[in-house]
Design a protein around this motif. Structure first.
Motif, PDB file in Angstrom:
ATOM      1  N   ILE A  21       0.833  -1.207   0.000  1.00 53.34           N
ATOM      2  CA  ILE A  21       0.000   0.000   0.000  1.00 53.34           C
ATOM      3  C   ILE A  21       0.869   1.259   0.000  1.00 53.34           C
ATOM      4  CG2 ILE A  21      -1.607   1.357   1.402  1.00 53.34           C
ATOM      5  CD1 ILE A  21      -2.818  -1.341   2.317  1.00 53.34           C
ATOM      6  N   VAL A  22       1.902   1.263   0.842  1.00 52.36           N
ATOM      7  CA  VAL A  22       2.809   2.420   0.900  1.00 52.36           C
ATOM      8  C   VAL A  22       3.528   2.600  -0.434  1.00 52.36           C
ATOM      9  CG1 VAL A  22       4.903   3.327   1.969  1.00 52.36           C
ATOM     10  CG2 VAL A  22       3.124   2.312   3.394  1.00 52.36           C
ATOM     11  N   ALA A  23       3.986   1.482  -1.023  1.00 49.29           N
ATOM     12  CA  ALA A  23       4.683   1.559  -2.311  1.00 49.29           C
ATOM     13  C   ALA A  23       3.770   2.109  -3.396  1.00 49.29           C
ATOM     14  CB  ALA A  23       5.200   0.177  -2.706  1.00 49.29           C
ATOM     15  N   LEU A  24       2.502   1.713  -3.383  1.00 46.82           N
ATOM     16  CA  LEU A  24       1.547   2.249  -4.354  1.00 46.82           C
ATOM     17  C   LEU A  24       1.363   3.746  -4.155  1.00 46.82           C
ATOM     18  CD1 LEU A  24      -1.219  -0.517  -4.383  1.00 46.82           C
ATOM     19  CD2 LEU A  24       0.233   0.136  -6.306  1.00 46.82           C
ATOM     20  N   GLY A  25       1.293   4.167  -2.897  1.00 49.06           N
ATOM     21  CA  GLY A  25       1.128   5.581  -2.613  1.00 49.06           C
ATOM     22  C   GLY A  25       2.290   6.413  -3.109  1.00 49.06           C
ATOM     23  N   VAL A  26       3.499   5.850  -3.041  1.00 50.87           N
ATOM     24  CA  VAL A  26       4.689   6.556  -3.501  1.00 50.87           C
ATOM     25  C   VAL A  26       4.812   6.506  -5.014  1.00 50.87           C
ATOM     26  CG1 VAL A  26       7.213   6.560  -3.440  1.00 50.87           C
ATOM     27  CG2 VAL A  26       5.915   6.162  -1.333  1.00 50.87           C
ATOM     28  N   MET A  27       4.500   5.343  -5.604  1.00 48.05           N
ATOM     29  CA  MET A  27       4.767   5.104  -7.018  1.00 48.05           C
ATOM     30  C   MET A  27       3.741   5.738  -7.948  1.00 48.05           C
ATOM     31  SD  MET A  27       4.783   1.414  -8.931  1.00 48.05           S
ATOM     32  CE  MET A  27       3.008   1.299  -8.631  1.00 48.05           C
ATOM     33  N   LEU A  28       2.460   5.640  -7.589  1.00 47.60           N
ATOM     34  CA  LEU A  28       1.415   6.129  -8.491  1.00 47.60           C
ATOM     35  C   LEU A  28       1.434   7.650  -8.556  1.00 47.60           C
ATOM     36  CD1 LEU A  28      -1.574   3.815  -7.452  1.00 47.60           C
ATOM     37  CD2 LEU A  28      -0.220   3.676  -9.542  1.00 47.60           C
ATOM     38  N   PRO A  29       1.213   8.222  -9.735  1.00 44.31           N
ATOM     39  CA  PRO A  29       1.167   9.689  -9.852  1.00 44.31           C
ATOM     40  C   PRO A  29      -0.019  10.252  -9.081  1.00 44.31           C
ATOM     41  CG  PRO A  29       0.439   8.640 -11.887  1.00 44.31           C
ATOM     42  CD  PRO A  29       1.007   7.550 -11.043  1.00 44.31           C
ATOM     43  N   ALA A  65      -3.930   2.555   4.467  1.00 45.73           N
ATOM     44  CA  ALA A  65      -4.368   3.018   3.148  1.00 45.73           C
ATOM     45  C   ALA A  65      -4.980   4.411   3.240  1.00 45.73           C
ATOM     46  CB  ALA A  65      -5.376   2.030   2.559  1.00 45.73           C
ATOM     47  N   PHE A  66      -5.784   4.649   4.270  1.00 43.63           N
ATOM     48  CA  PHE A  66      -6.383   5.966   4.477  1.00 43.63           C
ATOM     49  C   PHE A  66      -5.287   6.999   4.749  1.00 43.63           C
ATOM     50  CE2 PHE A  66      -7.872   9.176   7.517  1.00 43.63           C
ATOM     51  CZ  PHE A  66      -8.896   9.757   6.771  1.00 43.63           C
ATOM     52  N   PHE A  67      -4.331   6.628   5.588  1.00 42.09           N
ATOM     53  CA  PHE A  67      -3.230   7.525   5.943  1.00 42.09           C
ATOM     54  C   PHE A  67      -2.429   7.920   4.703  1.00 42.09           C
ATOM     55  CE2 PHE A  67       1.232   8.039   7.338  1.00 42.09           C
ATOM     56  CZ  PHE A  67       1.074   9.100   8.202  1.00 42.09           C
ATOM     57  N   VAL A  68      -2.102   6.918   3.858  1.00 41.64           N
ATOM     58  CA  VAL A  68      -1.343   7.198   2.638  1.00 41.64           C
ATOM     59  C   VAL A  68      -2.163   8.072   1.698  1.00 41.64           C
ATOM     60  CG1 VAL A  68      -0.294   6.163   0.579  1.00 41.64           C
ATOM     61  CG2 VAL A  68       0.038   5.106   2.819  1.00 41.64           C
ATOM     62  N   GLY A  69      -3.478   7.827   1.628  1.00 42.93           N
ATOM     63  CA  GLY A  69      -4.349   8.658   0.792  1.00 42.93           C
ATOM     64  C   GLY A  69      -4.344  10.112   1.247  1.00 42.93           C
ATOM     65  N   MET A  70      -4.346  10.319   2.561  1.00 41.67           N
ATOM     66  CA  MET A  70      -4.297  11.676   3.097  1.00 41.67           C
ATOM     67  C   MET A  70      -2.969  12.346   2.752  1.00 41.67           C
ATOM     68  SD  MET A  70      -7.081  12.567   4.628  1.00 41.67           S
ATOM     69  CE  MET A  70      -6.520  13.917   5.660  1.00 41.67           C
ATOM     70  N   VAL A  71      -1.899  11.568   2.794  1.00 44.41           N
ATOM     71  CA  VAL A  71      -0.586  12.110   2.451  1.00 44.41           C
ATOM     72  C   VAL A  71      -0.547  12.539   0.999  1.00 44.41           C
ATOM     73  CG1 VAL A  71       1.847  11.507   2.146  1.00 44.41           C
ATOM     74  CG2 VAL A  71       0.645  10.817   4.218  1.00 44.41           C
ATOM     75  N   ARG A  72      -1.127  11.721   0.117  1.00 50.61           N
ATOM     76  CA  ARG A  72      -1.138  12.055  -1.311  1.00 50.61           C
ATOM     77  C   ARG A  72      -1.955  13.319  -1.565  1.00 50.61           C
ATOM     78  NH1 ARG A  72      -0.121   8.362  -5.293  1.00 50.61           N
ATOM     79  NH2 ARG A  72      -2.015   8.965  -6.423  1.00 50.61           N
ATOM     80  N   TYR A 125      -2.562  15.731   0.754  1.00 51.27           N
ATOM     81  CA  TYR A 125      -1.964  16.866   1.468  1.00 51.27           C
ATOM     82  C   TYR A 125      -0.502  16.533   1.800  1.00 51.27           C
ATOM     83  CZ  TYR A 125      -6.951  17.694   2.086  1.00 51.27           C
ATOM     84  OH  TYR A 125      -8.291  17.863   1.866  1.00 51.27           O
ATOM     85  N   PRO A 126       0.373  16.573   0.809  1.00 51.72           N
ATOM     86  CA  PRO A 126       1.762  16.126   0.998  1.00 51.72           C
ATOM     87  C   PRO A 126       2.564  16.967   1.984  1.00 51.72           C
ATOM     88  CG  PRO A 126       1.490  17.203  -1.128  1.00 51.72           C
ATOM     89  CD  PRO A 126       0.116  17.019  -0.570  1.00 51.72           C
ATOM     90  N   TYR A 127       2.168  18.206   2.223  1.00 53.85           N
ATOM     91  CA  TYR A 127       2.949  19.073   3.106  1.00 53.85           C
ATOM     92  C   TYR A 127       2.310  19.234   4.489  1.00 53.85           C
ATOM     93  CZ  TYR A 127       5.030  20.138  -1.380  1.00 53.85           C
ATOM     94  OH  TYR A 127       5.631  20.017  -2.604  1.00 53.85           O
ATOM     95  N   SER A 128       1.326  18.404   4.773  1.00 52.78           N
ATOM     96  CA  SER A 128       0.656  18.460   6.062  1.00 52.78           C
ATOM     97  C   SER A 128       1.434  17.651   7.092  1.00 52.78           C
ATOM     98  CB  SER A 128      -0.760  17.895   5.933  1.00 52.78           C
ATOM     99  OG  SER A 128      -0.703  16.509   5.609  1.00 52.78           O
ATOM    100  N   LEU A 129       0.876  17.577   8.313  1.00 49.08           N
ATOM    101  CA  LEU A 129       1.474  16.756   9.366  1.00 49.08           C
ATOM    102  C   LEU A 129       1.516  15.299   8.930  1.00 49.08           C
ATOM    103  CD1 LEU A 129       2.553  16.528  12.262  1.00 49.08           C
ATOM    104  CD2 LEU A 129       0.168  16.276  13.039  1.00 49.08           C
ATOM    105  N   PHE A 130       0.448  14.844   8.216  1.00 48.87           N
ATOM    106  CA  PHE A 130       0.420  13.481   7.686  1.00 48.87           C
ATOM    107  C   PHE A 130       1.605  13.264   6.745  1.00 48.87           C
ATOM    108  CE2 PHE A 130      -4.131  13.918   8.728  1.00 48.87           C
ATOM    109  CZ  PHE A 130      -4.319  12.747   9.438  1.00 48.87           C
ATOM    110  N   GLY A 131       1.852  14.248   5.900  1.00 50.67           N
ATOM    111  CA  GLY A 131       2.931  14.130   4.925  1.00 50.67           C
ATOM    112  C   GLY A 131       4.285  14.004   5.594  1.00 50.67           C
ATOM    113  N   ARG A 132       4.516  14.803   6.637  1.00 45.94           N
ATOM    114  CA  ARG A 132       5.802  14.737   7.335  1.00 45.94           C
ATOM    115  C   ARG A 132       5.967  13.410   8.071  1.00 45.94           C
ATOM    116  NH1 ARG A 132       4.383  20.178   8.359  1.00 45.94           N
ATOM    117  NH2 ARG A 132       3.659  19.676  10.460  1.00 45.94           N
ATOM    118  N   ALA A 133       4.869  12.934   8.665  1.00 47.26           N
ATOM    119  CA  ALA A 133       4.933  11.643   9.364  1.00 47.26           C
ATOM    120  C   ALA A 133       5.187  10.511   8.372  1.00 47.26           C
ATOM    121  CB  ALA A 133       3.621  11.396  10.116  1.00 47.26           C
ATOM    122  N   PHE A 134       4.550  10.588   7.205  1.00 44.28           N
ATOM    123  CA  PHE A 134       4.746   9.569   6.180  1.00 44.28           C
ATOM    124  C   PHE A 134       6.190   9.557   5.701  1.00 44.28           C
ATOM    125  CE2 PHE A 134       4.892   8.449   1.650  1.00 44.28           C
ATOM    126  CZ  PHE A 134       4.389   7.151   1.707  1.00 44.28           C
TER     127      PHE A 134
END
Length: 220
Positions: A21-29, A171-178, A180-189
């Protein structure tokens, strides 16, 4: 029932599925169909877990008092402790290279949402659960819980859902990062992404300690 829930939650520490799931979040545009792909992947995994849980519960129910005797035997507590110690040793010696290679292979059919996505999830669910001691221990407790067949077999839907709770949250967490990449979620990810081996080891240590504690409790 508490024991069944506890073991189902331990089974949710599925490092391989979370890694995919994490790899998909990073890899997919950013414009990729992440939500659709991950939803199908988790749905397939849930079906795999549910099917294996159904077959296992049928077998355990057929064994009747043998399962109850096994759970009440000191051998069961010793087995839990031994499993916890083995998990601890394997986690300490584990290298992420093998898992990373497997994750890369699994990503190939997950570029677009399709029946293959569900199939990969289904296989992951069956394989992960079939090689997970907490999965079988939890179903053993469910089989001997004293509840009627209707409650036990309907409870499998919740059991499979609990076993997929952490991957779903991931999956929800990674979706939030995608989104809002510069949010707190993004930094934690980003922190966890650069420390993948540490995260996998922490999950292994949690399972190892929990199994050991449950084993000691069973002996007391």
């Amino acid at each position: 029932m508490f024991q069944a829930v506890s073991f189902a939650l331990l089974d949710s520490l599925n490092a391989l599925l979370i890694g995919v799931i994490v790899a998909l979040g990073v890899m997919l545009p950013r414009t990729g169909r992440y939500r659709r792909i991950v939803t199908l992947l988790i749905a397939g995994d849930w079906l795999g877990v549910l099917l294996l849980a159904l077959v296992t519960l049928l077998i355990f129910d057929g064994l009747g008092d043998l399962v109850q005797q096994a759970l009440e035997s000191p051998v069961f507590g010793i087995l839990l402790i031994v499993t916890g110690v083995i998990t601890l040793v394997l986690t300490a010696r584990n290298s992420e290279n093998g898992d990373s290679a497997l994750v890369r292979k699994l990503l190939e059919p997950l570029q677009t949402p399709s029946a293959k996505t569900v199939g990969v999830g289904f296989l992951l669910g069956v394989i992960q659960s079939a090689t997970s001691f907490p999965f079988f221990f939890g179903l053993g407790y469910l089989s001997t819980s004293g509840y009627g067949p209707a409650v036990r077999y309907i409870g499998l839907f919740f059991y499979a859902s609990l076993a997929l709770s952490l991957p779903a949250i991931s999956a929800f967490f990674v979706g939030m990062v995608r989104a809002y990449p510069y949010s707190l979620f993004g930094r934690a990810f980003e922190y966890m992404r650069t420390r993948q081996e540490l995260m996998v080891k922490l999950a292994g240590y949690v399972v190892a300690v929990a199994l050991t504690v449950f084993g000691i409790s069973a002996l007391l």
